[in-house]
Design an enzyme around this catalytic site. Sequence first.
Site, PDB file in Angstrom:
ATOM      1  N   TYR A  54       1.191  -1.344   0.061  1.00 45.21           N
ATOM      2  CA  TYR A  54      -0.029  -0.108   0.039  1.00 45.21           C
ATOM      3  C   TYR A  54       1.044   1.311   0.024  1.00 45.21           C
ATOM      4  O   TYR A  54       1.915   1.331   0.843  1.00 45.21           O
ATOM      5  CB  TYR A  54      -0.931  -0.138   1.417  1.00 45.21           C
ATOM      6  N   GLU A  56      -0.512   4.882  -0.501  1.00 46.01           N
ATOM      7  CA  GLU A  56      -1.420   6.245  -0.892  1.00 46.01           C
ATOM      8  C   GLU A  56      -0.195   7.153  -0.931  1.00 46.01           C
ATOM      9  O   GLU A  56       0.350   7.497   0.021  1.00 46.01           O
ATOM     10  CB  GLU A  56      -2.438   6.424   0.103  1.00 46.01           C
ATOM     11  N   ASP A 200      -7.269  12.681 -25.361  1.00 51.31           N
ATOM     12  CA  ASP A 200      -7.148  11.304 -24.824  1.00 51.31           C
ATOM     13  C   ASP A 200      -6.455  10.480 -25.851  1.00 51.31           C
ATOM     14  O   ASP A 200      -7.141  10.063 -26.870  1.00 51.31           O
ATOM     15  CB  ASP A 200      -8.660  10.825 -24.661  1.00 51.31           C
ATOM     16  N   THR A 226      -3.789   5.193 -22.140  1.00 49.58           N
ATOM     17  CA  THR A 226      -3.614   3.750 -21.586  1.00 49.58           C
ATOM     18  C   THR A 226      -2.134   3.160 -21.901  1.00 49.58           C
ATOM     19  O   THR A 226      -1.642   3.363 -23.047  1.00 49.58           O
ATOM     20  CB  THR A 226      -4.871   2.758 -21.658  1.00 49.58           C
ATOM     21  N   LYS A 229      -2.755  -0.769 -24.641  1.00 44.36           N
ATOM     22  CA  LYS A 229      -3.488  -1.186 -26.002  1.00 44.36           C
ATOM     23  C   LYS A 229      -1.979  -1.317 -26.924  1.00 44.36           C
ATOM     24  O   LYS A 229      -1.300  -2.191 -26.784  1.00 44.36           O
ATOM     25  CB  LYS A 229      -4.118   0.015 -26.437  1.00 44.36           C
ATOM     26  N   ARG A 235      -1.925  -3.227 -17.717  1.00 44.23           N
ATOM     27  CA  ARG A 235      -3.136  -2.441 -17.836  1.00 44.23           C
ATOM     28  C   ARG A 235      -3.024  -1.426 -16.848  1.00 44.23           C
ATOM     29  O   ARG A 235      -2.570  -1.445 -15.878  1.00 44.23           O
ATOM     30  CB  ARG A 235      -4.288  -3.439 -17.442  1.00 44.23           C
TER      31      ARG A 235
HETATM   32  N1  DSN Z   1     -12.503  -0.300 -24.233  1.00 43.08           N
HETATM   33  C1  DSN Z   1     -11.659   0.369 -25.001  1.00 43.08           C
HETATM   34  C2  DSN Z   1     -11.673   0.304 -26.304  1.00 43.08           C
HETATM   35  O1  DSN Z   1     -11.932  -1.024 -26.707  1.00 43.08           O
HETATM   36  O2  DSN Z   1     -11.456   1.107 -27.259  1.00 43.08           O
HETATM   37  C3  DSN Z   1     -11.684   1.896 -24.596  1.00 43.08           C
HETATM   38  O3  DSN Z   1     -11.642   1.929 -23.224  1.00 43.08           O
END
Ligand code: DSN
Length: 423
Positions: A54, A56, A200, A226, A229, A235
């Site tokens: 932990y 924080e 984004d 993110t 991807k 993740r």
């Molecule tokens: N769920 C994701 C996507 O497939 O684009 C975005 O958060």
Amino acid sequence: MDSDASLSEVDPAVASLVARDAERQRSFVHLIASENFVSRAVMEAAGSVFTNKYSEGYPGRRYYEGCEIVDEVENLARDRAKQLFGAEYVNVQPHSGAQANMGVYFGLLEAGDKILGMSLDQGGHLTHGSHVNFSGILYNFVAYGVDPATETIDMDELRRVAHAERPKMIVAGYSAYSRLIDWRAFREIADEVGALLMVDAAHIIGLVAGGAHPNPVPYAHVVTATTHKAMRGARGGLIMANEEFGAALDKGVFPNAQGGPLNNHIAGKAVCFAEAATPEYRAYAAQIVSNADAMAQTVMDDGVRVVSGGTDNHLFLMDLRSIDEDLTGRDAARLLYSVGVTINFNTIPFDPRPPYRASGLRVGLPAATTCGMKEPDVAEVARLMTRALREREDQAALDTVREGIASLAAEFAPYPADFPGHV
Ligand code: DSN
């Protein structure tokens, strides 16, 4: 507790589910634009003992003792991302892209503020103002979309809407948009109306890291992303900005939006930032774009309409009405899954169908490219897919397609057959 016992000894039920999903991952061709296959190094970091801690707060300012080593891993992840993207400030604590966006809104805006964002059905994201999401519930989102003729963003129309609405923030960056985005033009419009520009970049950040898409960091006030991807890491989410916004963004993430960070995932993010700084990753990013273009060209040659007429990035949208007016995205995705392709159905701009049926398929190339597919391989996948969709009543044709896909999946598997699915 026997802490040395293996997963299969302690919990055969979960071990068997892991093994089954590892087998599923090996047996299909994967075209979901937001999915990828991480390296063993990323998986080791994400599955490490950092899960136990932990912490924080932020490095040097924690609410728990024993954080000196997680401080180092968080600083390492932040420094690597700063270097990779040229950012002054980085926050690697968001648990996801949605949490990163929440941290930004909480940190830089007041509830009720007006934000301009692309509507979900035209390529935006839930957190860009959907009425079923916290963003649409807490903030006053005004939607912009794409031009009906070109299916690309009409910057003149965006400027008109921005001047009429005078939002506090403009959100750019999308989940289902296949064209390059002019970050400079977005920033000019934001400056004209005194708005903050948030990009984004969740979908394209891996391409940015590999030099295959223009970097929004020099133009946006704040960039969210993110790491799982095309970025191919653990993740999670990421926020980048100029230092002047750092204190507010830190507070927006913790304590406004989240509690304790996921230190194992922060370790996995640090690993992917190092991997993305290599020449191999640059080649990978370029290959994704080249594969997406080859696949889009092939389906268009086969008579399928592609939204906006092609792609400049890692994905494209097929308009299924060009195959059959009655074929929904949902039915097409299910059919393709039955022949060995994982893909997701998606609305296309101005879709007459609701999102749960939709008229499009979103085709993404990051995962297939990780598996080693090149242009001729993805073109073959495209031909098999369109054949399955056109000849979906013909069992023999579907069997032939299934065999072809299975053979490609076997040739381009993400992991070796004896890979355990966990480490
Ligand atoms: N769920 C994701 C996507 O497939 O684009 C975005 O958060």
